[in-house]
Design a protein around this motif. Sequence first.
Motif, mmCIF file in Angstrom:
data_model
loop_
_atom_site.group_PDB
_atom_site.id
_atom_site.type_symbol
_atom_site.label_atom_id
_atom_site.label_comp_id
_atom_site.label_asym_id
_atom_site.label_seq_id
_atom_site.Cartn_x
_atom_site.Cartn_y
_atom_site.Cartn_z
ATOM 1 N N UNK A 348 0.616 -1.024 0.016
ATOM 2 C CA UNK A 348 -0.072 0.193 0.294
ATOM 3 C C UNK A 348 0.934 1.536 0.213
ATOM 4 N N UNK A 349 2.532 1.640 -0.150
ATOM 5 C CA UNK A 349 3.078 1.941 0.007
ATOM 6 C C UNK A 349 3.157 2.715 1.289
ATOM 7 N N UNK A 350 2.645 2.463 2.507
ATOM 8 C CA UNK A 350 2.555 2.818 4.195
ATOM 9 C C UNK A 350 3.724 2.705 4.728
ATOM 10 N N UNK A 351 4.442 1.317 4.210
ATOM 11 C CA UNK A 351 6.183 1.183 5.191
ATOM 12 C C UNK A 351 6.562 2.348 4.603
ATOM 13 N N UNK A 352 6.596 2.077 3.534
ATOM 14 C CA UNK A 352 8.057 2.458 3.531
ATOM 15 C C UNK A 352 7.744 3.962 3.448
ATOM 16 N N UNK A 353 7.201 4.672 3.722
ATOM 17 C CA UNK A 353 6.562 6.364 4.063
ATOM 18 C C UNK A 353 7.518 6.369 5.883
ATOM 19 N N UNK A 354 7.009 5.404 6.087
ATOM 20 C CA UNK A 354 7.002 5.251 7.446
ATOM 21 C C UNK A 354 8.512 5.280 8.144
ATOM 22 N N UNK A 355 9.029 3.706 7.415
ATOM 23 C CA UNK A 355 10.628 3.460 7.165
ATOM 24 C C UNK A 355 11.173 5.006 7.559
ATOM 25 N N UNK A 356 11.020 5.677 6.230
ATOM 26 C CA UNK A 356 11.749 6.890 5.937
ATOM 27 C C UNK A 356 11.204 7.124 6.632
ATOM 28 N N UNK A 357 10.583 8.215 7.539
ATOM 29 C CA UNK A 357 9.832 9.292 8.110
ATOM 30 C C UNK A 357 10.837 8.466 9.441
ATOM 31 N N UNK A 358 10.557 7.305 9.882
ATOM 32 C CA UNK A 358 11.413 6.948 11.116
ATOM 33 C C UNK A 358 13.348 7.578 10.854
ATOM 34 N N UNK A 359 13.575 7.052 9.929
ATOM 35 C CA UNK A 359 15.045 6.713 9.713
ATOM 36 C C UNK A 359 15.439 8.918 9.710
ATOM 37 N N UNK A 360 14.374 9.218 8.737
ATOM 38 C CA UNK A 360 14.881 10.623 9.291
ATOM 39 C C UNK A 360 14.494 11.412 10.467
ATOM 40 N N UNK A 361 13.839 11.124 11.216
ATOM 41 C CA UNK A 361 13.408 11.793 12.115
ATOM 42 C C UNK A 361 14.586 10.965 13.588
ATOM 43 N N UNK A 362 14.776 9.765 13.417
ATOM 44 C CA UNK A 362 15.407 8.846 14.847
ATOM 45 C C UNK A 362 17.367 9.612 13.823
ATOM 46 N N UNK A 363 17.153 9.758 13.438
ATOM 47 C CA UNK A 363 19.143 10.230 12.890
ATOM 48 C C UNK A 363 19.233 11.474 13.460
ATOM 49 N N UNK A 364 18.005 12.674 12.931
ATOM 50 C CA UNK A 364 17.840 13.837 13.503
ATOM 51 C C UNK A 364 18.641 13.639 15.035
ATOM 52 N N UNK A 365 17.255 12.816 15.530
ATOM 53 C CA UNK A 365 18.083 13.035 17.516
ATOM 54 C C UNK A 365 19.310 12.327 17.917
ATOM 55 N N UNK A 366 19.893 11.033 16.806
ATOM 56 C CA UNK A 366 20.620 10.605 17.250
ATOM 57 C C UNK A 366 22.072 11.752 17.056
ATOM 58 N N UNK A 367 22.056 12.228 15.761
ATOM 59 C CA UNK A 367 23.303 13.179 15.631
ATOM 60 C C UNK A 367 23.209 14.354 16.413
ATOM 61 N N UNK A 368 21.948 15.107 16.883
ATOM 62 C CA UNK A 368 21.614 16.130 17.346
ATOM 63 C C UNK A 368 22.083 15.208 19.006
ATOM 64 N N UNK A 369 22.447 14.318 19.309
ATOM 65 C CA UNK A 369 22.643 13.878 20.856
ATOM 66 C C UNK A 369 24.542 13.836 20.504
#
Length: 518
Positions: A348-369
């Motif tokens: 349905x295309x939902x999982x790809x969007x979710x994984x991309x958004x999760x990777x982007x947000x999580x990477x931002x948080x860890x890089x800030x850390x």
Amino acid sequence: MFATLVVLLLTGFPVAFTLGGTGLLFGLLGMATGTLDASFLEILPNRIYSNTIRNELLFAVPLFVSMGVMLEKSNVAEDLLESMGKLFGSLRGGLGISVTIVGALLAASTGIVGATVVTMGLLSLPTMLKRGYDPALATGAIAAAGTLGQIIPPSIVLILLSDVISSAWQQAQLKNHIFSPTPVSAGEMFAGALIPGLALVGLYILYQAATALFRPKTSPAIPREKGEKLDGAFYRSLLTALLPPLLLIIAVLGSILTGIATPTEAAAVGAIGAILLGAARADKKARLIVMVTLLSLLLILGIAATSDLRLGREAMPFMDQLAFIAAVILCVIFTAGLAYALVRTYKSGVLSDVMQATTRISTMIYTILLGAALFSLVFRGLGGDTAIEDMLHSLPGGHTGALITVMLIMFVLGFFLDFIEITFVVVPVVAPALLAMPGSQGPIWLGILMAMNLQTSFLTPPFGFALFYLRGVAPESVPTTAIYRGVIPFVIIQVIALLIIALFPHMVTWLPAQLFHG
């Protein structure tokens, strides 16, 4: 050093690199002038490895983010708003109350402020305006409900704050010559936030009910459409929309508060539950498969609670052997059901969007850390923490004066900086000193005060982040001044809630004491 950081952040340069770059710049200046020992920076790899990479609590961040994004992409909010609107719409102020209730449910299931504000702005604002709601009241209710994700657990803010506050609490105990310091768990922080979060929701609803009573034209009742009834079919659709996210919230939050699971384990449950929920919304066949998958999981838990499944024993009773075989079969069924849900959401295309958004947000948080780790290390090496502590101790009013000053600083910084930057930069600097001072009510109380304060700054004109999110999706017919006017009463309510928490600490400390120290 701190002033340089704030100036560079205001230029719009990426936060993580601003933090790391400022730390590196002043570290080099410190070494050049002889005020910082070069060997001090050698601590950095160990700090990153032990405090970030091996920190199991932080594993919960991408899991909670994926849970929230999956629920957002699965149109859960749309169904909830539609059902709640029909339930409360015939009452004066009912649409606004339904927005607040849905905001609270989304906060407990997604915890992502921007996504919640945008989703509810797109779905409910046009309906509220069309039905004659005052634009200021409608936009204020949506913006306020959208920021509940800051304070209602499980929240990304509380996960990050609990990690920082725990470290600050241990430092404060060492300063007070307690050489076996006790940590603060995310579960305690969640428990501490639960009553204040629900109280805030109650205050929002009370304000909207009072507005509907004294200013009825601002929030009119919506007459039911012809043929529309609150019959059995309606309540079945309401349960279909409400029950799955509610059960997911209970499973995640309940397992943390009862001590059955750690926040990271509960976050994994939430992420898997959100994937199953996303797949179940496809059609009847998918719903049936998901129900069988969940039933197999419940049976596995039941077998594990009532039978001894350990292998390698000298004598394994026949009933335990049967239970072991049944558990293996159920695990296969569950794995197959989860695989089906993953394939279904992927197609349905939902999982790809979710994984991309999760990777982007999580990477931002860890890089800030990582950037914050370098900044705070150099800041401490140059004596910044001592200077801050001396400043707070010298303020009139003791602990109360220092707390008010810190809260005002955080409130103002919340206009310009995201909660992540404030959590990783400001809190580690001021929290140890505040917690070590006489009069402190403990780390959970301070953490919830800070979380509520950050939530308030999200709403405050002219720079509140929630206002920008809402302005981006609001119709052009709604002026920006209406949005500003609409949020002011909700900001006042939040300030009142902040004062209540400050004056009555037991609102925060009672539940954690009962659940974790009773």
